[in-house]
Design a protein around this motif. Structure first.
Motif, mmCIF file in Angstrom:
data_model
loop_
_atom_site.group_PDB
_atom_site.id
_atom_site.type_symbol
_atom_site.label_atom_id
_atom_site.label_comp_id
_atom_site.label_asym_id
_atom_site.label_seq_id
_atom_site.Cartn_x
_atom_site.Cartn_y
_atom_site.Cartn_z
ATOM 1 N N GLY A 215 27.933 0.772 37.052
ATOM 2 C CA GLY A 215 26.919 1.448 36.256
ATOM 3 C C GLY A 215 25.555 1.466 36.929
ATOM 4 N N ARG A 216 24.561 1.819 36.148
ATOM 5 C CA ARG A 216 23.212 1.949 36.683
ATOM 6 C C ARG A 216 22.612 0.590 37.047
ATOM 7 N NH1 ARG A 216 19.797 5.131 32.403
ATOM 8 N NH2 ARG A 216 18.205 4.740 33.982
ATOM 9 N N CYS A 217 21.533 0.662 37.813
ATOM 10 C CA CYS A 217 20.791 -0.547 38.204
ATOM 11 C C CYS A 217 21.706 -1.568 38.886
ATOM 12 C CB CYS A 217 20.124 -1.186 37.005
ATOM 13 S SG CYS A 217 19.331 -0.002 35.887
ATOM 14 N N PRO A 218 22.436 -1.168 39.924
ATOM 15 C CA PRO A 218 23.442 -2.059 40.515
ATOM 16 C C PRO A 218 22.858 -3.270 41.231
ATOM 17 C CG PRO A 218 23.182 -0.116 41.874
ATOM 18 C CD PRO A 218 22.390 0.136 40.621
ATOM 19 N N HIS A 219 21.570 -3.223 41.575
ATOM 20 C CA HIS A 219 20.957 -4.340 42.291
ATOM 21 C C HIS A 219 20.160 -5.250 41.366
ATOM 22 C CE1 HIS A 219 21.277 -1.569 46.009
ATOM 23 N NE2 HIS A 219 22.322 -2.374 45.940
ATOM 24 N N ALA A 220 20.301 -5.037 40.081
ATOM 25 C CA ALA A 220 19.651 -5.897 39.089
ATOM 26 C C ALA A 220 20.682 -6.857 38.499
ATOM 27 C CB ALA A 220 19.027 -5.052 37.984
ATOM 28 N N ILE A 221 20.202 -7.983 37.970
ATOM 29 C CA ILE A 221 21.058 -8.891 37.205
ATOM 30 C C ILE A 221 20.971 -8.489 35.742
ATOM 31 C CG2 ILE A 221 21.461 -11.261 36.462
ATOM 32 C CD1 ILE A 221 20.291 -12.211 39.087
ATOM 33 N N ASP A 222 22.066 -7.984 35.220
ATOM 34 C CA ASP A 222 22.122 -7.569 33.823
ATOM 35 C C ASP A 222 23.190 -8.413 33.126
ATOM 36 O OD1 ASP A 222 22.284 -6.422 31.372
ATOM 37 O OD2 ASP A 222 22.559 -4.364 32.066
ATOM 38 N N PRO A 223 22.784 -9.402 32.309
ATOM 39 C CA PRO A 223 23.769 -10.261 31.644
ATOM 40 C C PRO A 223 24.718 -9.506 30.727
ATOM 41 C CG PRO A 223 21.563 -11.198 31.483
ATOM 42 C CD PRO A 223 21.401 -9.789 31.982
ATOM 43 N N ASP A 224 24.360 -8.283 30.345
ATOM 44 C CA ASP A 224 25.187 -7.499 29.433
ATOM 45 C C ASP A 224 25.902 -6.357 30.149
ATOM 46 O OD1 ASP A 224 24.400 -8.865 26.947
ATOM 47 O OD2 ASP A 224 22.426 -8.053 27.403
ATOM 48 N N ARG A 225 25.997 -6.437 31.439
ATOM 49 C CA ARG A 225 26.605 -5.342 32.203
ATOM 50 C C ARG A 225 28.037 -5.095 31.759
ATOM 51 N NH1 ARG A 225 24.906 -2.882 36.611
ATOM 52 N NH2 ARG A 225 23.317 -4.487 37.002
ATOM 53 N N ALA A 226 28.370 -3.837 31.582
ATOM 54 C CA ALA A 226 29.730 -3.436 31.212
ATOM 55 C C ALA A 226 30.358 -2.742 32.406
ATOM 56 C CB ALA A 226 29.702 -2.507 30.002
ATOM 57 N N ILE A 227 31.212 -3.447 33.102
ATOM 58 C CA ILE A 227 31.844 -2.926 34.311
ATOM 59 C C ILE A 227 33.103 -2.157 33.928
ATOM 60 C CG2 ILE A 227 33.014 -3.647 36.449
ATOM 61 C CD1 ILE A 227 30.998 -5.839 36.736
ATOM 62 N N ALA A 228 33.452 -1.175 34.750
ATOM 63 C CA ALA A 228 34.625 -0.344 34.487
ATOM 64 C C ALA A 228 35.869 -1.206 34.267
ATOM 65 C CB ALA A 228 34.844 0.622 35.651
ATOM 66 N N GLY A 229 36.794 -0.677 33.493
ATOM 67 C CA GLY A 229 38.010 -1.394 33.160
ATOM 68 C C GLY A 229 38.818 -1.819 34.375
ATOM 69 N N LYS A 230 39.495 -2.962 34.242
ATOM 70 C CA LYS A 230 40.357 -3.523 35.274
ATOM 71 C C LYS A 230 39.594 -3.937 36.529
ATOM 72 C CE LYS A 230 44.500 -1.090 33.707
ATOM 73 N NZ LYS A 230 45.648 -0.242 34.075
ATOM 74 N N VAL A 231 38.299 -4.149 36.378
ATOM 75 C CA VAL A 231 37.474 -4.680 37.459
ATOM 76 C C VAL A 231 36.806 -5.933 36.918
ATOM 77 C CG1 VAL A 231 35.497 -4.300 38.971
ATOM 78 C CG2 VAL A 231 37.060 -2.417 38.466
ATOM 79 N N GLY A 232 36.969 -7.051 37.590
ATOM 80 C CA GLY A 232 36.376 -8.294 37.111
ATOM 81 C C GLY A 232 34.862 -8.270 37.172
ATOM 82 N N GLY A 233 34.243 -9.195 36.440
ATOM 83 C CA GLY A 233 32.798 -9.232 36.394
ATOM 84 C C GLY A 233 32.143 -9.497 37.738
ATOM 85 N N ALA A 234 32.850 -10.145 38.654
ATOM 86 C CA ALA A 234 32.314 -10.437 39.985
ATOM 87 C C ALA A 234 32.636 -9.334 40.986
ATOM 88 C CB ALA A 234 32.856 -11.770 40.496
ATOM 89 N N GLY A 235 33.213 -8.220 40.518
ATOM 90 C CA GLY A 235 33.595 -7.157 41.442
ATOM 91 C C GLY A 235 34.636 -7.659 42.424
ATOM 92 N N MET A 236 34.360 -7.480 43.711
ATOM 93 C CA MET A 236 35.281 -7.957 44.742
ATOM 94 C C MET A 236 34.725 -9.150 45.502
ATOM 95 S SD MET A 236 37.321 -4.693 46.297
ATOM 96 C CE MET A 236 35.862 -3.754 46.747
ATOM 97 N N ALA A 237 33.872 -9.923 44.841
ATOM 98 C CA ALA A 237 33.291 -11.087 45.501
ATOM 99 C C ALA A 237 34.348 -12.128 45.874
ATOM 100 C CB ALA A 237 32.222 -11.719 44.610
ATOM 101 N N PHE A 238 35.473 -12.134 45.162
ATOM 102 C CA PHE A 238 36.583 -13.021 45.507
ATOM 103 C C PHE A 238 37.665 -12.292 46.302
ATOM 104 C CE2 PHE A 238 34.962 -15.280 41.674
ATOM 105 C CZ PHE A 238 34.695 -16.504 42.276
ATOM 106 N N GLY A 239 37.356 -11.088 46.793
ATOM 107 C CA GLY A 239 38.346 -10.304 47.487
ATOM 108 C C GLY A 239 39.220 -9.539 46.508
ATOM 109 N N ASP A 240 40.342 -9.035 47.017
ATOM 110 C CA ASP A 240 41.294 -8.303 46.191
ATOM 111 C C ASP A 240 42.605 -8.246 46.958
ATOM 112 O OD1 ASP A 240 42.569 -6.497 44.366
ATOM 113 O OD2 ASP A 240 40.588 -5.757 43.789
ATOM 114 N N GLY A 241 43.637 -7.811 46.268
ATOM 115 C CA GLY A 241 44.932 -7.715 46.923
ATOM 116 C C GLY A 241 45.561 -9.082 47.148
ATOM 117 N N GLU A 242 46.481 -9.159 48.092
ATOM 118 C CA GLU A 242 47.250 -10.378 48.279
ATOM 119 C C GLU A 242 46.406 -11.551 48.777
ATOM 120 O OE1 GLU A 242 50.390 -9.596 51.025
ATOM 121 O OE2 GLU A 242 49.096 -9.571 52.782
ATOM 122 N N HIS A 243 45.265 -11.276 49.381
ATOM 123 C CA HIS A 243 44.408 -12.351 49.888
ATOM 124 C C HIS A 243 43.248 -12.672 48.960
ATOM 125 C CE1 HIS A 243 46.234 -13.271 53.738
ATOM 126 N NE2 HIS A 243 46.428 -11.974 53.917
#
Length: 394
Positions: free
Chosen positions: A311-339
Motif C-alpha cells: 500500500g501507500r507510504c511504503p517507507h513509513a512505519i504504519d502499525p495499522d498497515r493492511a498488507i495484501a492477502g497471503k503476504v506476511g506482515g514482514a513481507g519477504m524479510a524472512f525470505g520465501d520458498g523452500e529456503h
C-alpha cells in the motif's frame, strides 16, 4: 487487546515519511547482480518459489566449488532440501517454540534487564546478542561451552566471511572464515557432540548424530542454524529497539497491545528494515551444472516497499498497515520458498518478549544511537554501540 488493522490507503499524514534508519548504509554498501529484481514483490516471490532455482548467495559458489562435505541445508534444493527441513521442522514449529523455549526467553530476558537496571547502562546490541545466542544454542544443542565466548567466536566468524566483489578477495574471506569456523568447532561444537553422544536430547545436534552426520558436517549445520539465527536476530532486536525508543507513539503502542499486536508491529519494522537485504538465486542450472545458469539478485528492501502489496507510504512505519492477502506482515524479510527462514517464529517471539520487558524499565532511554556498518555477506546492516541508560539522568 490488539487493535484492528486499517487500510494503508488512510495514511496521507505519512506520505513523505522515510523512517528507514538503514537506507543510507544500504545505498553505500551496494547490492549487485547481473539481473536485479527490485520493487516487484510478485516477481521476486515467483523466483524464490521456483523449484528449479538454486541458492546462489551466502558464498554458495565457493562452497559448491571447493566444498568436500555433504552440502548443508542452506545449499540444498528440491527433494534433498525438503527431507532435511521436514526432519528439523519440529525444532522451530510455533507450538514447540512456545512450549519448549518461551520460559528460557523470559528467564534470560529477566537476567539481562535486571543487569541493565543494576548497572544503569548497557549496550542494546550486546544484550540482544546474549539473548539470541542463549536461545539459538538451546535449540541447536550448543550448550556445552561458554555462551559469552561462543558469541564472540560467532561474531568474528561472520566478519571473516564477508562477500567481496573480487574473486581473490572472496576466496581469502572464505578461507579466513573456514579457520574461524574450526575455532567454533573445537570450542563449541565438539563439546556438544561429545555430550549428545552420551545423552541425546531433543535438539538439532542430536538429530544430526542420529542421521549419521560426521563431525564436520554437524559443524556446517550448526553454523547454518545457529550462527545465522544468532547474528540476524541480534541486529533486528537492536534495530526494533532503536525505532521504539526513538518514537514515543510507537513505544506506547507496543506496550499497550497484546503479544500478537507487538509481533505485528515488529513485523512492520522488519518489513521496512530487513536484516538480510539481498537474496540470490541461480536459474537454468541442474544439480550437475555447478557454477552455470543465470544469477538473479532479489532486493528484499525494494520488494518489501512494493505499493501493490504493502500500500501507500511504503517507507513509513504504519502499525495499522493492511498488507495484501497471503503476504506476511514482514513481507519477504524472512525470505520465501523452500529456503524461507525456519527460525522466523523464534526470532519474533524472543524479540517481542525481550523488548516488552526492556521498554517497561523506568526512565529507559537511548543514550547513544548505534553506529551503522555493513555486512556484505548478507547485504545487511550491523548496529554497534547502542547505549541504553536508565535511572536518574546524570
Amino acid at each position: 487487546m490488539a487493535q484492528p488493522r486499517r487500510s494503508v490507503q488512510s495514511c496521507p499524514h505519512l506520505a513523505d515519511t522515510d523512517a528507514r534508519k538503514s537506507a543510507g548504509i544500504a545505498r553505500r554498501g551496494g547490492m549487485v547482480a547481473a539481473r536485479m529484481i527490485g520493487a516487484d514483490f510478485a516477481e521476486a516471490r515467483r523466483i524464490l518459489r521456483d523449484p528449479t532455482a538454486r541458492q546462489a548467495g551466502f558464498l554458495a559458489d565457493l562452497v559448491t566449488r571447493f566444498g568436500t562435505m555433504r552440502a548443508p541445508v542452506l545449499y540444498l534444493s528440491g527433494a534433498a532440501h525438503r527431507r532435511q527441513r521436514s526432519a528439523t521442522a519440529r525444532f522451530f514449529a510455533p507450538r514447540i517454540v512456545t512450549a519448549e523455549y518461551r520460559a528460557l526467553m523470559e528467564q534470560t530476558t529477566d537476567l539481562l534487564v535486571d543487569r541493565l537496571v543494576r548497572d544503569g547502562r548497557a549496550d542494546l546490541d550486546t544484550l540482544s546478542l546474549e539473548l539470541a545466542v542463549t536461545v539459538a544454542a538451546e535449540i541447536v544443542g550448543l550448550t556445552d561451552s561458554d555462551p559469552a565466548g561462543m558469541a564472540t567466536r560467532l561474531e568474528r566468524l561472520a566478519g571473516g566471511m564477508q562477500d567481496q566483489t573480487s574473486w581473490p578477495a572472496r576466496l581469502m574471506g572464505y578461507l579466513r572464515g573456514q579457520a574461524r569456523a574450526m575455532n567454533v568447532f573445537y570450542r563449541d561444537v565438539k563439546p556438544a557432540i561429545r555430550a549428545r553422544r552420551r545423552a541425546p536430547r531433543e535438539d538439532v545436534v542430536s538429530h544430526l548424530l542420529a542421521e549419521g552426520y560426521n563431525d564436520r558436517q554437524i559443524l556446517t549445520e550448526c553454523l547454518t542454524y545457529g550462527a545465522a539465527g544468532m547474528i540476524t536476530t541480534r541486529e533486528f532486536i537492536t534495530m526494533a529497539g532503536w525505532h521504539l525508543l526513538d518514537r514515543d507513539d510507537l513505544r506506547q503502542r507496543f506496550l499497550s497491545t497484546d503479544e500478537p499486536g507487538r509481533i505485528a508491529l515488529l513485523e512492520e519494522i522488519l518489513r521496512l528494515e530487513p536484516v538480510v537485504g539481498m537474496l540470490y538465486r541461480r536459474l537454468g542450472a541442474d544439480e550437475a551444472a555447478r557454477g552455470k545458469g543465470e544469477v538473479i539478485g532479489i532486493d528484499i528492501r525494494a520488494s518489501n516497499a512494493d505499493e501493490a502489496v504493502v500500500g501507500r507510504c511504503p517507507h513509513a512505519i504504519d502499525p495499522d498497515r493492511a498488507i495484501a492477502g497471503k503476504v506476511g506482515g514482514a513481507g519477504m524479510a524472512f525470505g520465501d520458498g523452500e529456503h524461507r527462514c525456519p527460525g522466523a517464529q523464534v526470532a519474533l517471539q524472543e524479540s517481542a518478549i525481550f523488548l516488552d520487558r526492556l521498554l517497561r524499565v523506568p526512565n529507559l532511554r537511548l543514550e547513544r544511537a548505534p553506529d551503522i556498518g555493513w555486512n556484505a555477506l548478507i547485504a545487511g546492516y550491523e548496529l554497534r554501540g547502542a547505549t541504553l541508560a536508565c535511572g536518574t539522568a546524570s
